[in-house]
Scaffold this motif. Sequence first.
Motif, PDB file in Angstrom:
ATOM      1  N   SER A  68     -21.658  -8.353   7.801  1.00 23.49           N
ATOM      2  CA  SER A  68     -21.208  -9.622   7.219  1.00 23.49           C
ATOM      3  C   SER A  68     -19.788  -9.961   7.662  1.00 23.49           C
ATOM      4  O   SER A  68     -19.458 -11.135   7.883  1.00 23.49           O
ATOM      5  CB  SER A  68     -21.296  -9.562   5.698  1.00 23.49           C
ATOM      6  N   PHE A  69     -18.936  -8.953   7.812  1.00 24.33           N
ATOM      7  CA  PHE A  69     -17.556  -9.197   8.245  1.00 24.33           C
ATOM      8  C   PHE A  69     -17.528  -9.705   9.686  1.00 24.33           C
ATOM      9  O   PHE A  69     -16.829 -10.686   9.998  1.00 24.33           O
ATOM     10  CB  PHE A  69     -16.745  -7.914   8.103  1.00 24.33           C
ATOM     11  N   LEU A  70     -18.261  -9.052  10.584  1.00 25.22           N
ATOM     12  CA  LEU A  70     -18.308  -9.514  11.978  1.00 25.22           C
ATOM     13  C   LEU A  70     -18.950 -10.892  12.085  1.00 25.22           C
ATOM     14  O   LEU A  70     -18.500 -11.748  12.861  1.00 25.22           O
ATOM     15  CB  LEU A  70     -19.077  -8.506  12.831  1.00 25.22           C
ATOM     16  N   GLY A  71     -20.018 -11.133  11.312  1.00 26.71           N
ATOM     17  CA  GLY A  71     -20.654 -12.447  11.329  1.00 26.71           C
ATOM     18  C   GLY A  71     -19.731 -13.534  10.825  1.00 26.71           C
ATOM     19  O   GLY A  71     -19.753 -14.669  11.336  1.00 26.71           O
ATOM     20  N   SER A  72     -18.884 -13.234   9.836  1.00 27.20           N
ATOM     21  CA  SER A  72     -17.936 -14.220   9.313  1.00 27.20           C
ATOM     22  C   SER A  72     -16.894 -14.586  10.364  1.00 27.20           C
ATOM     23  O   SER A  72     -16.541 -15.764  10.530  1.00 27.20           O
ATOM     24  CB  SER A  72     -17.253 -13.675   8.056  1.00 27.20           C
ATOM     25  N   MET A  73     -16.412 -13.593  11.127  1.00 26.77           N
ATOM     26  CA  MET A  73     -15.437 -13.896  12.177  1.00 26.77           C
ATOM     27  C   MET A  73     -16.056 -14.754  13.277  1.00 26.77           C
ATOM     28  O   MET A  73     -15.411 -15.686  13.783  1.00 26.77           O
ATOM     29  CB  MET A  73     -14.881 -12.594  12.754  1.00 26.77           C
ATOM     30  N   ASP A  74     -17.292 -14.466  13.640  1.00 23.85           N
ATOM     31  CA  ASP A  74     -17.955 -15.283  14.663  1.00 23.85           C
ATOM     32  C   ASP A  74     -18.165 -16.717  14.167  1.00 23.85           C
ATOM     33  O   ASP A  74     -17.959 -17.677  14.918  1.00 23.85           O
ATOM     34  CB  ASP A  74     -19.302 -14.654  15.036  1.00 23.85           C
ATOM     35  N   ALA A  75     -18.586 -16.877  12.903  1.00 22.96           N
ATOM     36  CA  ALA A  75     -18.786 -18.209  12.351  1.00 22.96           C
ATOM     37  C   ALA A  75     -17.466 -18.978  12.269  1.00 22.96           C
ATOM     38  O   ALA A  75     -17.419 -20.189  12.514  1.00 22.96           O
ATOM     39  CB  ALA A  75     -19.425 -18.112  10.963  1.00 22.96           C
ATOM     40  N   TRP A  76     -16.381 -18.272  11.955  1.00 20.53           N
ATOM     41  CA  TRP A  76     -15.079 -18.939  11.887  1.00 20.53           C
ATOM     42  C   TRP A  76     -14.635 -19.425  13.274  1.00 20.53           C
ATOM     43  O   TRP A  76     -14.111 -20.529  13.416  1.00 20.53           O
ATOM     44  CB  TRP A  76     -14.033 -17.989  11.303  1.00 20.53           C
ATOM     45  N   GLN A  77     -14.834 -18.611  14.294  1.00 22.58           N
ATOM     46  CA  GLN A  77     -14.481 -19.023  15.652  1.00 22.58           C
ATOM     47  C   GLN A  77     -15.290 -20.241  16.090  1.00 22.58           C
ATOM     48  O   GLN A  77     -14.758 -21.150  16.747  1.00 22.58           O
ATOM     49  CB  GLN A  77     -14.697 -17.860  16.620  1.00 22.58           C
ATOM     50  N   ALA A  78     -16.578 -20.279  15.744  1.00 28.71           N
ATOM     51  CA  ALA A  78     -17.397 -21.446  16.075  1.00 28.71           C
ATOM     52  C   ALA A  78     -16.893 -22.685  15.340  1.00 28.71           C
ATOM     53  O   ALA A  78     -16.881 -23.799  15.897  1.00 28.71           O
ATOM     54  CB  ALA A  78     -18.855 -21.170  15.713  1.00 28.71           C
ATOM     55  N   GLY A  79     -16.453 -22.525  14.082  1.00 24.06           N
ATOM     56  CA  GLY A  79     -15.905 -23.658  13.340  1.00 24.06           C
ATOM     57  C   GLY A  79     -14.605 -24.164  13.931  1.00 24.06           C
ATOM     58  O   GLY A  79     -14.351 -25.376  13.966  1.00 24.06           O
ATOM     59  N   VAL A  80     -13.764 -23.242  14.421  1.00 24.93           N
ATOM     60  CA  VAL A  80     -12.515 -23.650  15.056  1.00 24.93           C
ATOM     61  C   VAL A  80     -12.793 -24.438  16.329  1.00 24.93           C
ATOM     62  O   VAL A  80     -12.109 -25.435  16.633  1.00 24.93           O
ATOM     63  CB  VAL A  80     -11.638 -22.408  15.342  1.00 24.93           C
ATOM     64  N   GLU A  81     -13.772 -24.007  17.108  1.00 25.93           N
ATOM     65  CA  GLU A  81     -14.129 -24.753  18.314  1.00 25.93           C
ATOM     66  C   GLU A  81     -14.622 -26.154  17.984  1.00 25.93           C
ATOM     67  O   GLU A  81     -14.420 -27.095  18.765  1.00 25.93           O
ATOM     68  CB  GLU A  81     -15.208 -23.995  19.089  1.00 25.93           C
ATOM     69  N   GLU A  82     -15.268 -26.314  16.848  1.00 16.76           N
ATOM     70  CA  GLU A  82     -15.813 -27.615  16.464  1.00 16.76           C
ATOM     71  C   GLU A  82     -14.766 -28.497  15.784  1.00 16.76           C
ATOM     72  O   GLU A  82     -14.721 -29.716  16.047  1.00 16.76           O
ATOM     73  CB  GLU A  82     -16.993 -27.419  15.510  1.00 16.76           C
ATOM     74  N   CYS A  83     -13.923 -27.922  14.941  1.00 15.76           N
ATOM     75  CA  CYS A  83     -13.027 -28.714  14.099  1.00 15.76           C
ATOM     76  C   CYS A  83     -11.555 -28.591  14.466  1.00 15.76           C
ATOM     77  O   CYS A  83     -10.726 -29.328  13.919  1.00 15.76           O
ATOM     78  CB  CYS A  83     -13.201 -28.315  12.630  1.00 15.76           C
ATOM     79  N   GLY A  84     -11.190 -27.685  15.343  1.00 16.48           N
ATOM     80  CA  GLY A  84      -9.788 -27.509  15.693  1.00 16.48           C
ATOM     81  C   GLY A  84      -9.144 -26.378  14.909  1.00 16.48           C
ATOM     82  O   GLY A  84      -9.810 -25.611  14.203  1.00 16.48           O
ATOM     83  N   GLU A  85      -7.825 -26.289  15.024  1.00 14.81           N
ATOM     84  CA  GLU A  85      -7.083 -25.220  14.374  1.00 14.81           C
ATOM     85  C   GLU A  85      -7.106 -25.383  12.853  1.00 14.81           C
ATOM     86  O   GLU A  85      -7.051 -26.501  12.321  1.00 14.81           O
ATOM     87  CB  GLU A  85      -5.645 -25.188  14.876  1.00 14.81           C
ATOM     88  N   TYR A  86      -7.153 -24.235  12.172  1.00 15.37           N
ATOM     89  CA  TYR A  86      -7.206 -24.227  10.702  1.00 15.37           C
ATOM     90  C   TYR A  86      -5.822 -24.545  10.130  1.00 15.37           C
ATOM     91  O   TYR A  86      -4.804 -24.037  10.608  1.00 15.37           O
ATOM     92  CB  TYR A  86      -7.688 -22.866  10.214  1.00 15.37           C
ATOM     93  N   ILE A  87      -5.800 -25.391   9.071  1.00 14.51           N
ATOM     94  CA  ILE A  87      -4.549 -25.772   8.413  1.00 14.51           C
ATOM     95  C   ILE A  87      -4.499 -25.237   6.986  1.00 14.51           C
ATOM     96  O   ILE A  87      -3.527 -24.591   6.584  1.00 14.51           O
ATOM     97  CB  ILE A  87      -4.369 -27.302   8.432  1.00 14.51           C
ATOM     98  N   GLY A  88      -5.516 -25.470   6.193  1.00 12.97           N
ATOM     99  CA  GLY A  88      -5.526 -24.990   4.807  1.00 12.97           C
ATOM    100  C   GLY A  88      -6.813 -25.402   4.115  1.00 12.97           C
ATOM    101  O   GLY A  88      -7.680 -26.058   4.693  1.00 12.97           O
ATOM    102  N   HIS A  89      -6.960 -25.028   2.851  1.00 11.94           N
ATOM    103  CA  HIS A  89      -8.164 -25.382   2.094  1.00 11.94           C
ATOM    104  C   HIS A  89      -7.788 -25.636   0.644  1.00 11.94           C
ATOM    105  O   HIS A  89      -6.685 -25.283   0.181  1.00 11.94           O
ATOM    106  CB  HIS A  89      -9.209 -24.261   2.188  1.00 11.94           C
ATOM    107  N   GLY A  90      -8.715 -26.232  -0.083  1.00  7.19           N
ATOM    108  CA  GLY A  90      -8.493 -26.566  -1.491  1.00  7.19           C
ATOM    109  C   GLY A  90      -8.998 -25.470  -2.413  1.00  7.19           C
ATOM    110  O   GLY A  90      -9.205 -24.319  -2.015  1.00  7.19           O
ATOM    111  N   ASP A  91      -9.202 -25.872  -3.692  1.00  3.77           N
ATOM    112  CA  ASP A  91      -9.682 -24.914  -4.702  1.00  3.77           C
ATOM    113  C   ASP A  91     -11.158 -24.614  -4.503  1.00  3.77           C
ATOM    114  O   ASP A  91     -11.923 -25.434  -3.965  1.00  3.77           O
ATOM    115  CB  ASP A  91      -9.453 -25.483  -6.097  1.00  3.77           C
TER     116      ASP A  91
END
Length: 259
Positions: A68-91
């Motif tokens: 699950s940890f490795l899968g989360s990192m891969d999913a995050w990298q795919a999201g960065v490629e789609e949406c750009g650099e991460y800035i922050g998140h809400g509640d």
Amino acid sequence: MAVFALAGCSGSDAGVEYDQATIEEATEFLIAYCSSADDTTIEQWNSLSDEQLEIQMAQSGYPFTGDSFLGSMDAWQAGVEECGEYIGHGDFTYDASQTELSLTTTAEFADRDANLEIIYKTDVRGNLHLDSLTVSGIYSMSEILSKAGMNTLLGMGTVFVVLIIISVIISLLKYIPKLQEAFSRKNTKAQAAEVSAAAAPEPVQTAVPEAAPEPEPEDVTDDGELVAVIAAAIAASEEVPADGFIVRSIRRRKSNKWM
């Protein structure tokens, strides 16, 4: 009994029990680590064996598993490629069921916002562990329609191209019998030529006999005196009267010697 039954039902609908502070701390660590990990770090994590990975997860103290940890990192990298650099998140918004806990929030990226969903599931012992992390980009209506139109155009274009290719292939099928006939004629002629070449006898070389030399022409001389002398000589040797012996012809020998 009715009160106890209703109490039991309400307890089962409440979902899994969890410590919100612990889950939120683990989720914040997961997001922070995934957003700071580069390709080298991810490659190092992927190079670990299953046993080493599980040891690292146990030492972290967070409810993570290696997969699950490795899968989360891969999913995050795919999201960065789609949406750009991460800035922050809400509640976070918590949604608990009988077997899983879902945390959702809206995150801000450089190119577009995205929905974050982190899911924890219970194991055989009833403990919550990280199951997956999902980053879904938020698109406007115009972008959705544009993407849908592009997908439709590509799908229909692919279908029409395939149909055109099939129609061209079908139109060329009429030439197949002619090609087969031409090849069969060619093969027939080649076989006939081979058979005729095999049946034809090899030419026999015969020695040309040398021409025999022509005999020299005989010189027949009709000399009356010579005939008379020869006839007289023969008659004397044979004791035959000269009138009884007649010389018909005289031939000269090649050696020009009288025998």
